[in-house]
Design an enzyme around this catalytic site. Sequence first.
Site, mmCIF file in Angstrom:
data_model
loop_
_atom_site.group_PDB
_atom_site.id
_atom_site.type_symbol
_atom_site.label_atom_id
_atom_site.label_comp_id
_atom_site.label_asym_id
_atom_site.label_seq_id
_atom_site.Cartn_x
_atom_site.Cartn_y
_atom_site.Cartn_z
ATOM 1 N N ARG A 51 22.512 -18.191 -22.737
ATOM 2 C CA ARG A 51 21.459 -18.162 -22.844
ATOM 3 C C ARG A 51 20.537 -19.054 -22.360
ATOM 4 O O ARG A 51 21.654 -20.820 -21.884
ATOM 5 C CB ARG A 51 20.629 -19.364 -24.396
ATOM 6 C CG ARG A 51 19.928 -19.677 -23.640
ATOM 7 C CD ARG A 51 18.817 -20.152 -25.686
ATOM 8 N NE ARG A 51 19.972 -21.449 -26.104
ATOM 9 C CZ ARG A 51 19.929 -22.784 -26.136
ATOM 10 N NH1 ARG A 51 18.523 -23.039 -26.795
ATOM 11 N NH2 ARG A 51 20.765 -23.815 -26.010
ATOM 12 N N GLU A 59 16.221 -28.260 -16.434
ATOM 13 C CA GLU A 59 17.006 -28.054 -17.374
ATOM 14 C C GLU A 59 18.813 -27.373 -16.051
ATOM 15 O O GLU A 59 17.666 -26.412 -15.626
ATOM 16 C CB GLU A 59 17.535 -27.901 -18.491
ATOM 17 C CG GLU A 59 17.093 -29.274 -19.249
ATOM 18 C CD GLU A 59 16.553 -28.839 -21.068
ATOM 19 O OE1 GLU A 59 16.833 -29.791 -21.713
ATOM 20 O OE2 GLU A 59 16.625 -27.603 -21.250
ATOM 21 N N ARG A 77 25.562 -23.663 -18.212
ATOM 22 C CA ARG A 77 26.202 -24.223 -19.496
ATOM 23 C C ARG A 77 27.381 -23.048 -19.685
ATOM 24 O O ARG A 77 28.232 -24.493 -19.897
ATOM 25 C CB ARG A 77 25.932 -23.802 -20.863
ATOM 26 C CG ARG A 77 23.915 -24.976 -21.460
ATOM 27 C CD ARG A 77 23.790 -24.750 -22.766
ATOM 28 N NE ARG A 77 22.890 -25.616 -22.291
ATOM 29 C CZ ARG A 77 21.554 -25.550 -23.540
ATOM 30 N NH1 ARG A 77 21.386 -24.483 -24.465
ATOM 31 N NH2 ARG A 77 20.928 -26.023 -23.237
ATOM 32 N N HIS A 104 27.688 -26.115 -26.048
ATOM 33 C CA HIS A 104 26.899 -26.999 -25.691
ATOM 34 C C HIS A 104 28.392 -27.546 -24.577
ATOM 35 O O HIS A 104 28.937 -28.231 -25.351
ATOM 36 C CB HIS A 104 25.573 -27.539 -26.420
ATOM 37 C CG HIS A 104 24.716 -27.970 -25.624
ATOM 38 N ND1 HIS A 104 25.053 -29.340 -24.656
ATOM 39 C CD2 HIS A 104 23.915 -28.462 -25.282
ATOM 40 C CE1 HIS A 104 24.109 -29.648 -23.831
ATOM 41 N NE2 HIS A 104 23.337 -29.102 -24.030
ATOM 42 N N HIS A 150 27.021 -23.928 -30.569
ATOM 43 C CA HIS A 150 25.975 -24.301 -29.959
ATOM 44 C C HIS A 150 24.723 -23.907 -30.102
ATOM 45 O O HIS A 150 23.615 -23.925 -31.092
ATOM 46 C CB HIS A 150 25.292 -25.225 -28.666
ATOM 47 C CG HIS A 150 23.797 -25.576 -28.318
ATOM 48 N ND1 HIS A 150 23.465 -27.054 -29.110
ATOM 49 C CD2 HIS A 150 23.112 -25.512 -27.596
ATOM 50 C CE1 HIS A 150 22.551 -27.077 -28.860
ATOM 51 N NE2 HIS A 150 21.988 -26.405 -28.064
HETATM 52 C C1 LIG Z 1 20.766 -30.011 -31.703
HETATM 53 C C2 LIG Z 1 19.861 -28.949 -31.500
HETATM 54 C C3 LIG Z 1 19.543 -29.125 -29.959
HETATM 55 C C4 LIG Z 1 19.135 -27.971 -29.464
HETATM 56 N N1 LIG Z 1 17.818 -28.417 -28.581
HETATM 57 C C5 LIG Z 1 16.957 -27.078 -28.105
HETATM 58 C C6 LIG Z 1 16.182 -27.545 -26.762
HETATM 59 O O1 LIG Z 1 15.884 -27.921 -26.708
HETATM 60 N N2 LIG Z 1 15.227 -26.517 -26.516
HETATM 61 C C7 LIG Z 1 15.473 -24.875 -27.204
HETATM 62 O O2 LIG Z 1 14.716 -23.901 -26.766
HETATM 63 N N3 LIG Z 1 16.596 -24.293 -28.202
HETATM 64 C C8 LIG Z 1 17.039 -25.936 -28.560
HETATM 65 N N4 LIG Z 1 17.790 -25.564 -29.809
HETATM 66 C C9 LIG Z 1 18.434 -24.638 -30.699
HETATM 67 C C10 LIG Z 1 16.996 -24.087 -31.238
HETATM 68 O O3 LIG Z 1 17.249 -24.917 -31.840
HETATM 69 C C11 LIG Z 1 16.744 -22.805 -32.274
HETATM 70 O O4 LIG Z 1 17.940 -21.727 -31.385
HETATM 71 C C12 LIG Z 1 15.747 -22.551 -32.772
HETATM 72 O O5 LIG Z 1 15.334 -23.423 -33.063
HETATM 73 C C13 LIG Z 1 16.248 -21.170 -33.769
HETATM 74 O O6 LIG Z 1 15.052 -20.598 -34.916
HETATM 75 P P1 LIG Z 1 15.451 -19.806 -35.957
HETATM 76 O O7 LIG Z 1 13.043 -20.332 -37.113
HETATM 77 O O8 LIG Z 1 15.533 -18.626 -35.569
HETATM 78 O O9 LIG Z 1 15.959 -20.979 -36.842
HETATM 79 P P2 LIG Z 1 16.154 -22.146 -37.206
HETATM 80 O O10 LIG Z 1 15.076 -23.173 -37.041
HETATM 81 O O11 LIG Z 1 17.643 -22.695 -37.053
HETATM 82 O O12 LIG Z 1 15.650 -22.189 -38.805
HETATM 83 C C14 LIG Z 1 16.345 -21.293 -40.000
HETATM 84 C C15 LIG Z 1 15.955 -21.387 -41.086
HETATM 85 O O13 LIG Z 1 16.607 -20.408 -42.276
HETATM 86 C C16 LIG Z 1 16.577 -20.938 -43.653
HETATM 87 N N5 LIG Z 1 17.912 -20.325 -43.818
HETATM 88 C C17 LIG Z 1 19.067 -20.026 -43.789
HETATM 89 N N6 LIG Z 1 19.784 -19.505 -44.344
HETATM 90 C C18 LIG Z 1 19.333 -19.213 -45.539
HETATM 91 C C19 LIG Z 1 19.375 -18.518 -46.816
HETATM 92 N N7 LIG Z 1 20.362 -17.953 -47.138
HETATM 93 N N8 LIG Z 1 18.491 -18.307 -47.843
HETATM 94 C C20 LIG Z 1 17.467 -18.731 -47.429
HETATM 95 N N9 LIG Z 1 17.016 -19.808 -45.898
HETATM 96 C C21 LIG Z 1 18.156 -19.947 -44.976
HETATM 97 C C22 LIG Z 1 16.916 -22.751 -42.997
HETATM 98 O O14 LIG Z 1 16.964 -22.996 -43.876
HETATM 99 C C23 LIG Z 1 16.461 -22.319 -42.436
HETATM 100 O O15 LIG Z 1 14.241 -22.233 -43.080
HETATM 101 C C24 LIG Z 1 18.805 -26.948 -30.391
HETATM 102 C C25 LIG Z 1 19.855 -26.443 -31.351
HETATM 103 C C26 LIG Z 1 19.847 -27.460 -31.860
HETATM 104 C C27 LIG Z 1 21.263 -27.634 -33.042
#
Ligand SMILES: Cc1cc2nc3c(=O)[nH]c(=O)nc-3n(C[C@H](O)[C@H](O)[C@H](O)COP(=O)(O)OP(=O)(O)OC[C@H]3O[C@@H](n4cnc5c(N)ncnc54)[C@H](O)[C@@H]3O)c2cc1C
Length: 525
Positions: free
Chosen positions: A368, A107, A269, A223, A333
């Site tokens: 990033r 990528e 990006r 993005h 994004h």
């Molecule tokens: C469409 C898309 C494509 C992507 N593609 C990639 C990729 O190919 N490779 C890559 O490395 N990254 C990618 N990313 C980025 C990556 O997915 C995220 O940065 C990463 O998954 C974040 O993980 P996390 O565990 O920090 O949070 P998240 O996976 O966002 O989880 C957050 C959690 O917190 C919970 N939450 C939020 N607020 C509250 C609250 N007040 N009370 C209780 N629970 C709450 C939510 O319900 C969820 O369960 C992509 C993102 C998107 C949106």
Amino acid sequence: MGAGVAGLRAAIELANHGEVLVVTKESLRESNTHYAQGGIAVAMEGEQDVRLHLEDTVAAGDGLVFRPAAQVLVAEGPVRVAELIEWGADFDREGDNPCGQFLRTREGAHSLARILHANGDATGAEISRSLVAFAQVHKRIRFAEWTMVTALVVDEERVVGVDLLDREGRRQRIASRAVLIAAGGAGQVYSDTTNPAVATGDGIALAIEAGAELADMEFYQFHPTAFSWPGAPRFLLSEALRGEGAYLRNDRGERFMERYHPLLELAPRDVVARAITREGLGNSPDEHRPVYLDLHHLTAIDLHHRFPGISAFLAKYELDLSRDPIPVRPAAHYLMGGIQTDLDGRTTLRGLYAAGEAACTGVHGANRLASNSLLEGLVFGARAARTILDDDCPLRLDMQAPAAHPIPLSAAEEMELEGIVRHLQRAMWADAGLLREVSTLRQGMEAQAECAASLARFTHEGKASRRLYEALALSRVAHTILACALARTESRGAHFRNDFPQRDDRRFAKHSILGRDGVVRFTEW
Ligand SMILES: Cc1cc2nc3c(=O)[nH]c(=O)nc-3n(C[C@H](O)[C@H](O)[C@H](O)COP(=O)(O)OP(=O)(O)OC[C@H]3O[C@@H](n4cnc5c(N)ncnc54)[C@H](O)[C@@H]3O)c2cc1C
């Protein structure tokens, strides 16, 4: 707080030592993690590979990556990914053979093809599925789905628990030895975003309210290629499409990236996103000329097999990756900034830890590197959990009851609230988006102040609902982005100021730090 990759990975580590409650705002699978498409970057080929991954991460971050954090990410990444595979994550292999070599893609700004993917373009869903399945068999992990963390309980400058609001609108207070915020990003602060509805920055807003410091909030990654079609969601068209060779063309059919960067479509990006914005600028501020992803020359790849999810989505609009130019434009994004943590997930407030997109370790700097965030969630989720165990925080058993159950908003008030949120989101897109300057940022501040005043009317009346808490979080996060973007009078990574278009290392090769007092200061780490 949160059931994405960071929260689940931490919960699994903690469950071997004590009781864990995972609170999540919707179902276990509704997170940014679930929607990640392209893959997870990991250097599984030994030292040289790890070194190059480090250099790519540092280069993408535009002079602001905290090198020790990036070193931890790339060095611990292979172990964390191998463990995930052992726990059941099924990444794509050559010839669809369960014992074949892993398929890897490249990528933007990666010097090598090092990105593992699953089910073509559904990597996040597979990571989420495997972690949820593994966590669910642990007897010591309990899940509170459709439950929201609405406040951190602080006593003598230490976080000792959380307040929750469940689906029925009931409040509950939970005492805990430690709270880990793994609540993801805040894409919903912008009207145009690839992020799902749950990404409202709640964790970040609660942390600053409780007294923890935030870092680098001006750096929001846009993005370059979200689907651009009237009335359609801003569905992500993964960077892996360009990794496989897709071209970008303007409305005159020209491949324009050669005018912007030697790496063409695989430039960082922020460069691609600004190039698309500039190519799409029409004669008036409201006019947007289409820019397209073009894959029709990639005849050697079965695009529908490689990108099944994207193909199925586009079919709803009668578009075909192998035949049609696909209209795209940027969307908010990924948040590089967040709750400031050390390399072990500790925030600046005792008892409070953070990991994943909600946290800022400095690993991404100002921009990033693609596919580094799933890896970040695994690596720093596991580290934060080990730190919590080491810190051995005491449990407070004499917690006061939470405030009385809130008064719900009427249907008309919920509609009004929606209008307030939409106004803020549009203002943030127009005023603190890809191209910023002092006048737009000040305009954004005015819109945020209006939003905050409107929301205060509801809270003063003792009203509360999930959407009101989200709106309060969005308003607070918007304020932090605007304040930091105003203070950084230079352009770097994802933060571009029309009025200060150059990078200024003499004054700004530093991280912005913001506390509850609202004052932005710049420091080296
Ligand atoms: C469409 C898309 C494509 C992507 N593609 C990639 C990729 O190919 N490779 C890559 O490395 N990254 C990618 N990313 C980025 C990556 O997915 C995220 O940065 C990463 O998954 C974040 O993980 P996390 O565990 O920090 O949070 P998240 O996976 O966002 O989880 C957050 C959690 O917190 C919970 N939450 C939020 N607020 C509250 C609250 N007040 N009370 C209780 N629970 C709450 C939510 O319900 C969820 O369960 C992509 C993102 C998107 C949106």
